[in-house]
Design an enzyme around this catalytic site. Structure first.
Site, PDB file in Angstrom:
ATOM      1  N   ASP A 103       0.824  -1.206   0.000  1.00 13.22           N
ATOM      2  CA  ASP A 103       0.000   0.000   0.000  1.00 13.22           C
ATOM      3  C   ASP A 103       0.859   1.258   0.000  1.00 13.22           C
ATOM      4  O   ASP A 103       1.625   1.492   0.933  1.00 13.22           O
ATOM      5  CB  ASP A 103      -0.908  -0.008   1.228  1.00 13.22           C
ATOM      6  CG  ASP A 103      -2.025   1.017   1.143  1.00 13.22           C
ATOM      7  OD1 ASP A 103      -2.144   1.683   0.094  1.00 13.22           O
ATOM      8  OD2 ASP A 103      -2.785   1.142   2.110  1.00 13.22           O
ATOM      9  N   ASP A 307      -1.909   6.692  -6.718  1.00 12.69           N
ATOM     10  CA  ASP A 307      -2.154   5.585  -5.800  1.00 12.69           C
ATOM     11  C   ASP A 307      -2.318   4.291  -6.579  1.00 12.69           C
ATOM     12  O   ASP A 307      -3.244   4.154  -7.376  1.00 12.69           O
ATOM     13  CB  ASP A 307      -3.412   5.874  -4.971  1.00 12.69           C
ATOM     14  CG  ASP A 307      -3.714   4.784  -3.959  1.00 12.69           C
ATOM     15  OD1 ASP A 307      -2.777   4.091  -3.529  1.00 12.69           O
ATOM     16  OD2 ASP A 307      -4.888   4.615  -3.611  1.00 12.69           O
TER      17      ASP A 307
END
Length: 428
Positions: A103, A307
């Site tokens: 992440d 992201d």
């Protein structure tokens, strides 16, 4: 959460890694290699679920950003189980395999550990620190412990942490150091000692029972990227294969070997804000239409998060509307207005149509006009229905992973720059 650290690369080189960096496999959650893979799901089921995760993830990022700007709470930035990529890592001596979430929106590295008296149900075995000769609990006065936003101290002076995610999920445990071993491209291994991580003895929420930890790549001081620090020259990159290429594997690269090269490399300023990576998007071009960034996401300042854990591009309502309108004006296909397609900025029926074309779309980042073809901007979301891979949010904007397919994306944290280069990631 904040992370840059320690001189640990010599041991990694001794374990067989090249001095110019190393690369490992990134496993998409819907890949047959993933423990989250569901063979009963259709391709359309997976796209629909990914779109739903995008919406949830963007709302959590927005809430976390507001919290981070206003107080010193221990709430972590996003719910990591909404991310899209996994990594295999081996902890300790002897080595113990953990499948972990990757992440770019989280800092702390953690794994569920024995004893785990109040943990979510986990199918794989738990890591037992007592079995590892290289495991060390960190003291309350240690430097990494001071990097935690909020920490506790046990009766025997061990540093303790608690991270609470946006939906109430949480991990609690001891901050420790351990040897992490990665299998690199070519099946070599690289062992990196003294990685700070959280050995979680309590965890709960909606984490998948088939994963046992998280590897954070955010810019805070406890992330893997920051702990590798100068040993990788402050650089990491990835190359994401198209979602349709289920037999190929995306790559995550650390160090100078990650450098994008070629005449088509585009470079744009990279800004770190609230532990996220921000870019400046000045507008979007499609056909003869130029769409400018509008309030509250004005051009000329950092206004969009990049992201890898979000599937769709998330744009301001104004930009999403104008982009959808411009695409509808160009594409000569019937518009699909089904209520279940409301997530997307524009959708089209393609049944019975031949030789239809979708336009290229250029995302005009500061100094980097990134031209994207249909592979990066459209998704087939149902039988004979194709949608623009973009949605809207009034809170923030996100440049997601569909747009990043077949791009070599490099983060240079020393130069505060991000580079794009068009490549075939199946051959990367």
């Amino acid at each position: 959460m904040k992370p840059i650290a320690f001189a640990i690369f010599l041991a990694a080189v001794a374990a067989g890694a090249a001095a110019d960096g190393f690369r490992v496999d990134l496993i998409h959650r819907d890949s047959p290699r993933s423990p989250l893979y569901d063979p009963s799901s259709t391709a359309f089921d997976r796209v629909r679920a990914a779109a739903e995760r995008s919406a949830l993830r963007s709302s959590r990022v927005a809430r976390a950003g507001l919290a981070a700007s206003g107080d010193t709470s221990i709430e972590a930035q996003v719910l990591p189980d909404l991310t899209e990529y996994l990594i295999e890592v081996e902890l300790g001596t002897p080595k113990f395999k953990v499948v972990a979430i990757v992440d770019t929106g989280s800092d702390l590295i953690w794994a569920n550990c024995k004893p785990c008296t109040q943990c979510y149900e986990q199918t794989p075995l738990l890591f037992d620190p007592k079995d590892s000769s290289t495991y060390r609990d960190l003291a309350c006065d240690s430097r990494p412990c001071k990097e935690l936003p909020v920490s506790g101290c046990s009766s025997n002076s061990k540093c303790q942490y608690q991270y609470i995610y946006g939906d109430g999920s949480q991990v609690v445990g001891n901050l420790a150091s351990e040897t992490f071993t990665f299998t690199t491209t070519g099946s070599n291994t690289i062992a990196i000692p003294n990685i700070t991580f959280g050995c979680s003895h309590q965890s709960g929420g909606i984490f998948s029972k088939r994963t046992g930890g998280l590897v954070g790549l955010a810019p805070g001081q406890l992330s893997l990227v920051s702990q590798l620090g100068s040993s990788i020259d402050g650089k990491f990159s990835y190359c994401l294969v198209p979602l349709s290429q289920t037999s190929a594997t995306s790559k995550l690269v650390f160090g100078d070997g990650s450098g994008a090269s070629g005449s088509d490399v585009l470079t744009t300023p990279l800004t770190i804000q609230d532990s996220f990576y921000y870019l400046t998007l000045n507008g979007i071009s499609v056909g003869d239409t130029n769409i400018s960034a509008t309030s509250p996401t004005t051009s000329g300042s950092p206004n969009i998060i990049i992201d890898s854990g979000t599937t769709l591009n998330i744009l301001s309502p104004e930009m999403a509307y104008e982009l959808g309108k411009a695409v509808k004006d160009i594409v000569n296909l019937p518009v699909a207005n089904d209520p279940e397609l409301s997530t997307y900025a524009a959708c089209f029926h393609v049944k019975g149509s031949r030789d239809y074309k979708f336009p290229d779309i250029t995302y005009n980042f500061e100094g980097a006009p990134l031209k994207l073809g249909p592979l990066n901007t459209f998704l087939e979301v149902a039988q004979d229905v194709v949608c623009l891979a973009a949605s809207s949010s009034a809170d923030l904007q996100i440049f997601g992973n569909v747009a990043q397919q077949n791009l070599h994306v490099e983060y240079d944290l020393g130069a505060n720059e991000l580079s794009f280069a068009h490549v075939d990631c199946t051959d990367f």
